[in-house]
Enzyme design. Structure first.
Site, PDB file in Angstrom:
ATOM      1  N   LEU A 140       0.855  -1.184   0.000  1.00  0.00           N
ATOM      2  CA  LEU A 140       0.000   0.000   0.000  1.00  0.00           C
ATOM      3  C   LEU A 140       0.890   1.234   0.000  1.00  0.00           C
ATOM      4  CD1 LEU A 140      -2.707  -0.907   2.706  1.00  0.00           C
ATOM      5  CD2 LEU A 140      -2.957  -1.024   0.220  1.00  0.00           C
ATOM      6  N   ASP A 141       0.398   2.324  -0.577  1.00  0.00           N
ATOM      7  CA  ASP A 141       1.134   3.580  -0.541  1.00  0.00           C
ATOM      8  C   ASP A 141       1.362   4.014   0.902  1.00  0.00           C
ATOM      9  OD1 ASP A 141       0.966   3.609  -3.292  1.00  0.00           O
ATOM     10  OD2 ASP A 141      -0.781   4.929  -3.348  1.00  0.00           O
ATOM     11  N   ARG A 142       2.351   4.832   1.095  1.00  0.00           N
ATOM     12  CA  ARG A 142       2.745   5.293   2.432  1.00  0.00           C
ATOM     13  C   ARG A 142       1.563   5.847   3.237  1.00  0.00           C
ATOM     14  NH1 ARG A 142       7.143   6.956   5.341  1.00  0.00           N
ATOM     15  NH2 ARG A 142       6.868   8.777   6.664  1.00  0.00           N
ATOM     16  N   ASP A 143       0.701   6.629   2.619  1.00  0.00           N
ATOM     17  CA  ASP A 143      -0.395   7.248   3.353  1.00  0.00           C
ATOM     18  C   ASP A 143      -1.744   6.580   3.108  1.00  0.00           C
ATOM     19  OD1 ASP A 143       0.999   9.171   4.850  1.00  0.00           O
ATOM     20  OD2 ASP A 143       1.154  10.495   3.110  1.00  0.00           O
ATOM     21  N   THR A 144      -1.724   5.400   2.516  1.00  0.00           N
ATOM     22  CA  THR A 144      -2.935   4.582   2.420  1.00  0.00           C
ATOM     23  C   THR A 144      -2.924   3.603   3.586  1.00  0.00           C
ATOM     24  OG1 THR A 144      -3.029   4.762   0.009  1.00  0.00           O
ATOM     25  CG2 THR A 144      -4.205   2.926   1.003  1.00  0.00           C
TER      26      THR A 144
END
Length: 306
Positions: A140-144
């Site tokens: 997952l993306d860093r801020d997801t």
């Protein structure tokens, strides 16, 4: 469901009736679809037994046979074990599903990095007294935020990687977009490639990789002029949901990289559920990831209905 048990470094499977139509070789090559190199290693290193004996690889299984695989050998972790508080959604001898918080990478991007979910997973395994190499199956993306699947053995990891490629692992996301989306459901089929003007961004591009996002409007947030949507992916491109909705003219709220408002401190995207059949037992697994944002981003949502 297939009956199994762990005995030290060995994993024992009691052969069910439905396995009697194929051989050990067929199980590994065509049912589990393990890599050829891995199968060769299992065979040469005598890490597979049937009823405690060296097996006949091309002999049909008999119901009640005990298939034994030496899966749980000490292996140095590829991520440096480092303590971080974690939320375990599911764990057994083969799988680990964690609820990733915002602001944390899924895995290290440079040698020695210790502030990722993979580092936390490695510490969790180490603290349980085992020396195994935990591997992330997807990211997952860093801020997801939300559910991330890890494997705890090489064979489980290989099978899960193949299941992901064959879309046998279903991941459901919730997102909040800017603006009111009029179409209640849809399928976005637009290829995604790198943005040559920005090292991090991706964009819809005719020369990009195929990308397919299914979505359904869950709630129109009329006062805020936003839309809550449920999404599932048929492909796993970097920033896929973010790029597709931005291209629609409805970027995710908080996703300033793709033109979204600054309503939240991060993009409003959460991997809320992961579903799969266990690679060895066939058990149906379904895990929901609770929301962890403070202040909250997603309000009044019953996870059991998703």
């Amino acid at each position: 469901m297939v009956k199994t048990s762990r005995k030290g470094s060995w994993y024992e499977i009691v052969v069910p009736e439905e396995w009697t139509s194929f051989t050990l070789d067929q199980l590994l090559r065509h049912i589990w679809k393990a890599p050829k190199k891995m199968i060769h290693s299992l065979r040469m290193d005598q890490k597979v037994l049937v009823n405690g004996q060296s097996p006949e690889w091309n002999k049909l299984f008999t119901r009640g046979d005990k298939l034994q695989l030496r899966l749980f050998e000490e292996e140095e972790s590829s991520a440096v074990p480092a303590y971080h508080p974690i939320d375990v959604l599911f764990e057994d001898d083969h799988l680990l599903i964690l609820n990733k918080p915002a602001g944390m990478d899924t895995h290290p991007n440079e040698p020695g990095q210790t502030n990722t979910l993979a580092n936390a997973a490695a510490f969790h395994i180490q603290s349980s007294g085992e020396t195994l190499n935990v591997r992330h199956v997807h990211r997952l993306d860093r801020d997801t935020t939300g559910a991330v699947l890890f494997s705890k053995t090489a064979l489980a990891g290989a099978i899960l990687d193949r299941m992901l490629e064959e879309r046998q692992i279903k991941r459901t996301y919730l997102a909040i977009t800017d603006g009111l989306i009029k179409k209640k459901k849809g399928k976005i089929i637009k290829p995604i490639g790198r943005d040559r003007h920005h090292s991090v961004r991706r964009r819809v591009s005719p020369t990009g990789q195929k990308a397919v996002t299914n979505y359904e409007v869950t709630r129109l947030m009329r006062e805020e002029k936003k839309t809550l949507v449920r999404c599932s992916l048929e492909t796993g491109r970097t920033h896929q949901i973010r790029v597709h909705f931005s291209d629609m003219g409805h970027p995710l709220s908080g996703d300033t990289l793709y033109g979204g408002s600054s309503s939240y401190g991060r993009q409003a995207l959460h991997a809320v559920k992961i579903e799969l059949f266990h690679p060895f037992t066939g058990e149906a697994l379904s895990c929901h990831a609770p929301f962890k944002d403070n202040p909250e981003i997603f309000h009044n949502i019953d996870l059991s209905t998703i």
